[in-house]
Each structure stands twice: as structure tokens, then as C-alpha cells.
Design a protein around this motif. Sequence first.
Motif, PDB file in Angstrom:
ATOM      1  N   PHE A 121       0.942  -1.151  -0.001  1.00  0.00           N
ATOM      2  CA  PHE A 121       0.078   0.225  -0.087  1.00  0.00           C
ATOM      3  C   PHE A 121       0.801   1.207   0.436  1.00  0.00           C
ATOM      4  N   THR A 122       0.716   2.045  -0.868  1.00  0.00           N
ATOM      5  CA  THR A 122       1.417   3.301  -1.333  1.00  0.00           C
ATOM      6  C   THR A 122       0.445   4.317  -0.172  1.00  0.00           C
ATOM      7  N   PRO A 123       1.812   5.465  -0.243  1.00  0.00           N
ATOM      8  CA  PRO A 123       0.576   6.332   1.618  1.00  0.00           C
ATOM      9  C   PRO A 123       0.006   7.172   1.089  1.00  0.00           C
ATOM     10  N   ASP A 124      -0.507   7.100  -0.364  1.00  0.00           N
ATOM     11  CA  ASP A 124      -2.197   7.487  -1.066  1.00  0.00           C
ATOM     12  C   ASP A 124      -3.373   7.046  -0.367  1.00  0.00           C
ATOM     13  N   GLY A 125      -2.171   5.687   0.567  1.00  0.00           N
ATOM     14  CA  GLY A 125      -3.933   4.657   0.399  1.00  0.00           C
ATOM     15  C   GLY A 125      -4.284   3.767  -0.337  1.00  0.00           C
ATOM     16  N   ARG A 126      -3.648   3.872  -1.599  1.00  0.00           N
ATOM     17  CA  ARG A 126      -4.465   3.186  -2.733  1.00  0.00           C
ATOM     18  C   ARG A 126      -3.573   1.218  -2.528  1.00  0.00           C
TER      19      ARG A 126
END
Lengths: 423, 246
Positions: A45-50
Motif C-alpha cells: 500500500f502506498t502513502p496515498d492509501g491505494r
Amino acid sequence: MITEERLKILTESAKYDVSCSSSGSARKNEGGMGNGYVAGCCHSFTPDGRCISLLKILLSNDCIYNCKYCPNRLDADVPRATATPEEICELTIDFYKRNYIEGLFLSSAVCKNPDYTMERLLLTVKKLRLEYNFHGYIHLKGIPKADPLLMKEAGRYADRMSYNIELPSEKSLKLLAPQKSKESLLLPMKTLAMQTAQFREEKKKGLIKGHFLPAGQTTQMIIGASPEADGQILRLTQALYQKNGLRRVYYSSYVPIVHDSLLPDTAVGQLREHRLYQADWLLRFYGFSVEELLSENENLATEFDPKCAWALKNMQLFPVEINRAPLEMLLRVPGIGSKNAYKIMEARKYTKLSFEDLVKMRIALKRARHFITCNGKFFGEKNEYSVRGLLAAAETGENAKQLDLFSILSSPQNAMIALSGQL
Amino acid sequence: MVYIFDGTKLGFLTAFLLAYEDGNALLTSHAVQLPLGESFISVTTDSDKAKRVERRLLTFDTDALHALDRLLRSGMENHEQIAFRYFKKLATEKRPIDKNFADPDVFAAVECMKKVGHEIHKMHGFVRFMELENGALYAPISPDNDICDLLLPHFRARLPEYPFVIHDVTRKKAAVYDGKNAFVAPLGTADVLISADEEGWQKLWKNYYKAVNIPSRERLKQMRGYMPVRYWKFLPEKQETPNSFE
């Protein structure tokens, strides 16, 4: 090995495509590497929540089209890069082997012409399947206006294909993506649906073996770059599900990465995108039709979720008795999701459920209590205006959380959703 | 009375039989602080008795052993007691109870099993293999529940040509696939020599992870919700320097 610089360019150009699910394919490993995972699987999961499920990358970002909203449009002053099919295959194999990814999501800007681009994509996918013996998940972006024979061949190797509908109306397409038309975007979807049906027929008769898009087709549209109302957007969605057999429609709230006088300068709030996904879920898993939810020129309510808004308009149907209501009705109670409806259906076979039982089962009752009875007892607020107030208050308090929940919806391979069978 | 058993399935079933009539029974395999005035029994596993209990439970619910396996693998402190209460209820009701969600004992057991199941699914995604000099793959993990052997079928099916080791560094055991057979073995520390290319691929992956993010939409809480920080230790994309293991 592809250089870091080109990997960066080709990834950054691909990242605004919201589709990333790896569900729906049960492809077997037939010697070599990889297989399908029906429920789908998130790897990071990336820091943008995706979530990262697939290696999402463009074969090239060198485009001949000039769609206003696109960061890779012809006029844009951005670094350009192109990868070779070998580089993509190598990257996929080495990432997959280390369990970084569930497969490949391959797209491309339109280079030279649609046929050439589609040929390059097809070449890459075939190489991966036939030379590298890769049986993991492949999502291939279709290039509009390319030869249907190329599509048909691609369908034999990819698990899922998608043609982006981009904008929800012909008018907006003319304005913002003049080289695309509604027909050029809808036609390939219809063609693929026909080719899929034809393949299944032939397979049933034993004339043909293998696969044809086991995970079906999806599409995506940009929300808020053009003026369409939610009612119009969701009518298009419903038609795509019913007529073209699409598995998913993704909504991407408009982010002004490109500045143009024809485009709004502000990003669309993610609440709108969230509400569209909620309504989309109601269409697919809760037995609603778009006509029940809102009229064509209407937008979804912001203060309530779409199911609450529907229930408030149909108070004569409530309250429903939790111990007797059929599943279809339980699914229509605000606050009760498909998993909890199932839990109630099962638990009430053992015992008559009381309000306390529902609490013990950790069923969220903040909304639901105004719409149900437990053994004939009502625990909600009788006055409809008070109910409205309480529901809106519940929503405001939860708004931040609600928005966090948004990516559950945009990344369906999330484990919980996978387990609830909402794919 | 506190019943201390060896943590195995047969040990549990022996203790279950002993404790069945005891209204205040507490089952555990850990060294516990005994409540004041409480005494304990150290249960000696009796496999004949245990097998009898097993057969009996199976007549009530054909899924009983699967449930027991999941419950005993749980990392929750009171998981053995949760299992005891669940099977006691099953033995009283004499029919499947797994969907009686309104019952607190069933609910606790179902939630406990669900956590184990969810972690297996999570680990299918979060296992990170490193390529070793000899071409084999090595992944250290530290899951909440004792599940490393349950990961074998998944990775064996997708990587049949690669021998691999999934090493539960906390429980000091490893799930091994040698290219032909899969098995579990004790493993304390592993001396691994990574391949010449490994660092390069890890670097490329970290690069990809950075590039695919949309910084203007930062939602860290959500990222942590899906990918809890305790799992980051073995994810190269969450490390500043390349992942190396001495």
C-alpha cells in the motif's frame, strides 16, 4: 534491466488509472511461473492509501493524441520514454518471483497509430505468456480504433481488458478528447463482449481450448472534469453492467494535473467519488436500480449515503422485523451491509434476535436502529425529522472515517471485501 | 482449575476431556500467573483419549477439526480458552454452532479464526522473497499467528520451479519447498547469501513504489490500516536501505 529513470517515467504516467484489481481469474500454472488468485491479492500500500496489486506501467507515454485532461497529451512538456517488450517481461517476472506483485497491468499512450500500439502491447503479452511461461494475472488496456482481430487475439492471453470510457458523455468527449468519440469507446467493449460469448460457445462445444478474458472487462471515467450529474453517470454505469457485462466501473475524481481553460482548476472532492462508489455497490450487490436512487439530473446527497437517502424517501417500507425480513429487505436497511445481512440471516436460525444480540454481533446500529424492529420492539427515533437529523449527524462525525473507507471501494482486492464475495 | 497442556491438538483434546465438567476451567499452554487461590493440573497428552474426543466432535460438526486447527494457531493470548468454550458449546449443543453469531462464545471463536484466515491472506501479499546465490528464494516473516506452513500450497503452486524458504523468525521455524517436497523444519537463524542482482531489483521495486504513489492524496492512516506497521520490517519498499540479512 530497465533503467530507474525510464521506470519512473512510465510508472508516473500510468498511476492515474484507478483500476488495479487482480481478482476474477483462476488461471492455472501450466509449467512456468504464476497463477490466478480468484479473490485478488494486494501486495503493498502506498502513502496515498491505494494498494499495489499489479505492476502498473505504460509501454510508452509518447502519444499522438491531445486529450485535454491527460498528462501525456501530445502538447505536454513531459519527459518521454518507451520500454521494450523484453524489459516489461523481465520486470514482471523478477517482481513476481519476489512476490512484489500479482501480475501486470499494461497500458500505453497511442504511438504512431492505434494498430501499431495494440500490436506492441499484444507482442509483449504474448512474449510473457509464451516465452517466459508466465501464468499470473495480466490486465491489458485496449487501444480504441485498433483492429478487432488484434483485440480478439489479446483476449486469448490477457485475464482482463479495459477500454476507458474517460468522460461520461459524447458532448464532454468532443470538448476535451476530440480524437475520441463515445462510439469509438463503446464499440470495442461491445465487440469484446461478443467475442467472449463466441469463445465460450466454441469452448463448450469442445472446438477450442484455453481462456478468453476470464476476469472480463472493466472501464473507468473521470468525474468532475465535465458537468454531468451523478444521475446521468450512474445510468451509464447501469447500462454498462447490464448490456455490456462489465465487471467493474471505476470512477476517478478529477485532479488538475493539467491546466487548461476548458478544465476546472479545482480537484473534485473525494466525497463525490465515494458516494458514486457507494451507489455503484448498491446497483451490483444490493439489488437496487438506478431509477430508485435518483433522477437523471440529480446528484447524490452529500449529507447521507445513497442507501440512507433512499430509505428516507421510502419510510413507509420501514421498520422491518429483523427476525423475519427477507434478505432483499435486510440489504436495504441503512447501515446493514451484505456481510451483516448474511450474519443476521444465519444467526436468527438459532435464536430470536434481540437488539442486544445485534450489539453482541457487532452490527453497527447507529443508522439501522431507526429502520428495524427486534421481536417487535423499536429502538429508533419515531419522528422522521429527528431521524434525518441523527443520520446527518452520524455522517458528519464519521465523514473523515468515511473518506478513509473510500479506498476499500477503489481497491476491491482488499481482503475483507474479497472474503465477503463482493467481487 | 487451570489446565496446562502442551499446545498441541492432542494435548488440547486431552485437556478438554479433563476440564469438560469443570465450570471454572481455564485451558492454556503458556506459563500463566495463577489467579489467587487457584491450582493447576499439568495435563499429560493421552492420544487414545484425544482421538476419541476428536471422533466425537466430528460427529457434531464435520468442520470441527479445521476450526480447532485455526484456533490453536491463533496468536491471541486466550485463544486456547476461546477454543475450549467453543468446543464445550459444540459438545453441549451436539450440532454445528459456527453460525450462531449471537452467542458470545461462538462469536469470540469465529472472530479468532477470522483473524488467522485474514493473516494468511495478508501474508500471500506481504511475503517478500530475496533471490539467493543458488537461485533459491528466501523470505523472513514474523506473523501474529502460527501460519508459515499454511503459506506453502499457495507459493508452491505459483513458483513450482523455485525452491523457497519462508522463515518465521519469531517462532524459529521455516516452511520449506525444495523443488519437489514441502515440509516444515525448525530454523533459528539463517545464513543467506543473496544473489548479485538482488539489490538491483530491490532498488527498482522501491523506485516503483515511490513513483506509483500520488503525493497530493496522502492518506497515511489508511495505508497503515491495510498494511500495519508491524509488517513493514520485511518489506523492502518500507526500508530506507536495501534489505540485507546477515
